[in-house]
Design an enzyme around this catalytic site. Structure first.
Site, PDB file in Angstrom:
ATOM      1  N   SER A 123      92.924  13.953  84.343  1.00  0.00           N
ATOM      2  CA  SER A 123      93.114  14.043  82.894  1.00  0.00           C
ATOM      3  C   SER A 123      93.647  12.732  82.350  1.00  0.00           C
ATOM      4  CB  SER A 123      94.129  15.159  82.606  1.00  0.00           C
ATOM      5  OG  SER A 123      94.555  15.089  81.269  1.00  0.00           O
ATOM      6  N   TYR A 147     102.723  18.827  84.096  1.00  0.00           N
ATOM      7  CA  TYR A 147     101.272  19.001  84.271  1.00  0.00           C
ATOM      8  C   TYR A 147     100.623  17.664  84.622  1.00  0.00           C
ATOM      9  CZ  TYR A 147      96.368  19.135  82.868  1.00  0.00           C
ATOM     10  OH  TYR A 147      95.006  18.980  82.847  1.00  0.00           O
ATOM     11  N   LYS A 151      98.642  16.118  88.192  1.00  0.00           N
ATOM     12  CA  LYS A 151      97.342  15.427  88.267  1.00  0.00           C
ATOM     13  C   LYS A 151      97.502  14.087  88.977  1.00  0.00           C
ATOM     14  CE  LYS A 151      94.687  18.413  86.258  1.00  0.00           C
ATOM     15  NZ  LYS A 151      93.725  19.155  87.072  1.00  0.00           N
TER      16      LYS A 151
HETATM   17  P1  NAD Z   1      90.394  26.667  82.590  1.00  0.00           P
HETATM   18  O1  NAD Z   1      91.768  27.245  82.663  1.00  0.00           O
HETATM   19  O2  NAD Z   1      89.427  27.234  81.633  1.00  0.00           O
HETATM   20  O3  NAD Z   1      89.732  26.674  84.043  1.00  0.00           O
HETATM   21  C1  NAD Z   1      90.506  26.562  85.224  1.00  0.00           C
HETATM   22  C2  NAD Z   1      90.081  27.692  86.151  1.00  0.00           C
HETATM   23  O4  NAD Z   1      90.829  27.606  87.362  1.00  0.00           O
HETATM   24  C3  NAD Z   1      90.340  29.078  85.563  1.00  0.00           C
HETATM   25  O5  NAD Z   1      89.147  29.838  85.649  1.00  0.00           O
HETATM   26  C4  NAD Z   1      91.438  29.669  86.451  1.00  0.00           C
HETATM   27  O6  NAD Z   1      91.318  31.066  86.587  1.00  0.00           O
HETATM   28  C5  NAD Z   1      91.219  28.911  87.754  1.00  0.00           C
HETATM   29  N1  NAD Z   1      92.418  28.760  88.598  1.00  0.00           N
HETATM   30  C6  NAD Z   1      93.630  28.271  88.251  1.00  0.00           C
HETATM   31  N2  NAD Z   1      94.454  28.257  89.307  1.00  0.00           N
HETATM   32  C7  NAD Z   1      93.730  28.740  90.369  1.00  0.00           C
HETATM   33  C8  NAD Z   1      94.034  28.973  91.733  1.00  0.00           C
HETATM   34  N3  NAD Z   1      95.247  28.734  92.240  1.00  0.00           N
HETATM   35  N4  NAD Z   1      93.065  29.464  92.531  1.00  0.00           N
HETATM   36  C9  NAD Z   1      91.830  29.743  92.033  1.00  0.00           C
HETATM   37  N5  NAD Z   1      91.490  29.550  90.753  1.00  0.00           N
HETATM   38  C10 NAD Z   1      92.442  29.047  89.920  1.00  0.00           C
HETATM   39  O7  NAD Z   1      90.565  25.096  82.334  1.00  0.00           O
HETATM   40  P2  NAD Z   1      89.477  23.997  81.961  1.00  0.00           P
HETATM   41  O8  NAD Z   1      89.746  23.543  80.577  1.00  0.00           O
HETATM   42  O9  NAD Z   1      88.133  24.453  82.338  1.00  0.00           O
HETATM   43  O10 NAD Z   1      89.966  22.822  82.907  1.00  0.00           O
HETATM   44  C11 NAD Z   1      89.395  22.616  84.193  1.00  0.00           C
HETATM   45  C12 NAD Z   1      90.150  21.486  84.878  1.00  0.00           C
HETATM   46  O11 NAD Z   1      90.087  20.316  84.062  1.00  0.00           O
HETATM   47  C13 NAD Z   1      91.630  21.770  85.095  1.00  0.00           C
HETATM   48  O12 NAD Z   1      91.995  21.241  86.347  1.00  0.00           O
HETATM   49  C14 NAD Z   1      92.296  21.010  83.977  1.00  0.00           C
HETATM   50  O13 NAD Z   1      93.596  20.615  84.320  1.00  0.00           O
HETATM   51  C15 NAD Z   1      91.373  19.809  83.821  1.00  0.00           C
HETATM   52  N6  NAD Z   1      91.413  19.219  82.474  1.00  0.00           N
HETATM   53  C16 NAD Z   1      91.185  20.002  81.380  1.00  0.00           C
HETATM   54  C17 NAD Z   1      91.252  19.427  80.099  1.00  0.00           C
HETATM   55  C18 NAD Z   1      91.029  20.274  78.869  1.00  0.00           C
HETATM   56  O14 NAD Z   1      91.427  19.841  77.780  1.00  0.00           O
HETATM   57  N7  NAD Z   1      90.420  21.438  78.939  1.00  0.00           N
HETATM   58  C19 NAD Z   1      91.542  18.075  79.962  1.00  0.00           C
HETATM   59  C20 NAD Z   1      91.754  17.306  81.104  1.00  0.00           C
HETATM   60  C21 NAD Z   1      91.688  17.888  82.366  1.00  0.00           C
END
Ligand code: NAD
Ligand code: UDP
Length: 336
Positions: A123, A147, A151
């Site tokens: 991120s 958080y 990362k």
């Molecule tokens: P999201 O919460 O929609 O998806 C994450 C998924 O991981 C969820 O389906 C959740 O159920 C699953 N999960 C969490 N912990 C788990 C575990 N211990 N075991 C199995 N499954 C688990 O989030 P997203 O927006 O799709 O983000 C995906 C990734 O991208 C994340 O790692 C997030 O930190 C990163 N990210 C997101 C953003 C954003 O703004 N959405 C920005 C930068 C980075």
């Protein structure tokens, strides 16, 4: 076969569509802690393709082992993790356990089973308050919350692992602000409870679920005083994963890439663009700055463009139109 952790989530589900449309075989591992299996059903509906799903937690070492024993996995796209900044401040240990320990388990299983290709969701949060913009990958890494530190720790684990395992091939993708939804309106972002992020909140105001948006501060040194971010369409972002995955297959990679558009938009510019795209009003009020927020953040994505061939296709209007279509057609998200 590709293991997609967190594939039922927002970015994961959009990436699944692109993977299936490109004829990849996929197994999803997700504990559904922040998502619904309905997203996977809809991914299959959109693509007309099947995927495998295992409901499991990355903290469950036995379940992970079983997944690696049951499927011919040759690469991993690792989305699974918790992502709410405020919650990470309140519950840091939960974040270190889930994100860092979960990834540690995954990497141990990959090492054991000689699965050497990985794409990791990092991120822009790892940069913290940037010294200058646009932000390059070489900028200082100084996350300002737990958080972001999870990362950064994971990035460091990956770099160390690469140092000890020459054949390991990893792309670390630092996302800026993903918004939008698949043009079908069938999958999108479905935040639980009150949304933390701007776009889902704006969309819920526009659809009448919430009364008004609180704009966190109008005294930043920006075009109109409100915070500026680099919003990227989630489908463009999803496509970036296929490019990165391809690159991990071409060479033994240790690649770190910003994925953004290079354009910054203020909160009020987003509100106005959304009003236009949705033909609805988004009432707002200016309130105090949100603690920990930064003024301006946008990417230099030159490295991704040069080394991965990454290019964004969708502009702000499409991002807002697609968010709106998803919100309007699914006012309760996947709930109904
Ligand atoms: P999201 O919460 O929609 O998806 C994450 C998924 O991981 C969820 O389906 C959740 O159920 C699953 N999960 C969490 N912990 C788990 C575990 N211990 N075991 C199995 N499954 C688990 O989030 P997203 O927006 O799709 O983000 C995906 C990734 O991208 C994340 O790692 C997030 O930190 C990163 N990210 C997101 C953003 C954003 O703004 N959405 C920005 C930068 C980075
Ligand atoms: N923001 C806002 N009201 C909200 C949510 C966000 O004014 O209800 C602002 C926030 O201060 C920031 C921008 O919108 O300037 C993007 O916030 P978001 O939480 O979506 O992303 P991040 O700050 O993590 O980049």
């Amino acid at each position: 076969m590709i293991l997609v952790t967190g594939g039922a989530g927002y970015i994961g589900s959009h990436t699944l569509v692109e993977l299936l449309q490109a004829d990849h075989e996929v197994v999803v591992l997700d504990n559904l802690s922040n998502s619904s299996e309905e997203s996977l059903r809809r991914v299959m509906e959109i693509t007309g393709r099947r995927l495998e799903f295992v409901k499991a937690d990355l903290l469950d070492v036995d379940a992970l082992e079983q997944v690696f024993n049951s499927y011919p996995i040759d690469s991993v796209i690792h989305f699974a993790g918790k992502k709410a900044v405020g919650e990470s401040v309140a519950e840091p240990l939960l974040y270190y356990e889930n994100n860092v320990c979960g990834t540690l388990n995954l990497l141990k299983a990959m090492r054991k089973h000689q699965v050497k290709r990985m794409v990791f969701s990092s991120s822009a949060t790892v940069y913290g308050d940037p010294v200058s913009v646009p932000i390059q990958e070489t900028a200082a890494l100084q996350p300002t919350n737990p958080y972001g530190r999870t990362k950064l720790m994971i990035e460091q684990m990956l770099i160390d692992l690469k140092g000890s395992w020459e054949n390991f091939s990893v792309a670390i993708l630092r996302y800026f602000n993903p918004i939008g939804a698949h043009t079908s309106g069938r999958i999108g972002e479905d935040p639980a409870g009150i949304p933390n992020n701007l776009l889902p909140f704006v969309a819920q105001v526009a659809v009448g679920k919430r009364e008004k948006l609180s704009v966190f501060g109008d005294d930043y040194a920006t075009v109109d005083g409100t915070g500026v971010r680099d919003y990227i369409h989630v489908v463009d972002l999803a496509k970036g994963h296929l490019l990165a995955l391809g690159k991990t297959g071409e060479e033994n990679l240790l690649g770190i890439y910003n994925l953004g558009t290079g354009n910054g938009y203020s909160v009020l510019q987003i509100v106005h663009a959304f009003e236009e795209a949705s033909d609805s009003k988004v009432p707002y009020e200016i309130v105090e700055r949100r603690p920990g927020d930064i003024a301006v953040c946008y990417a230099d994505s030159g490295r991704a463009s040069k080394e991965l061939g990454f290019a964004v296709e969708k502009g702000l209007t499409e991002m807002c139109q697609d968010t709106w279509r998803w919100q309007k057609n699914n006012p309760e998200g996947y709930g109904v």
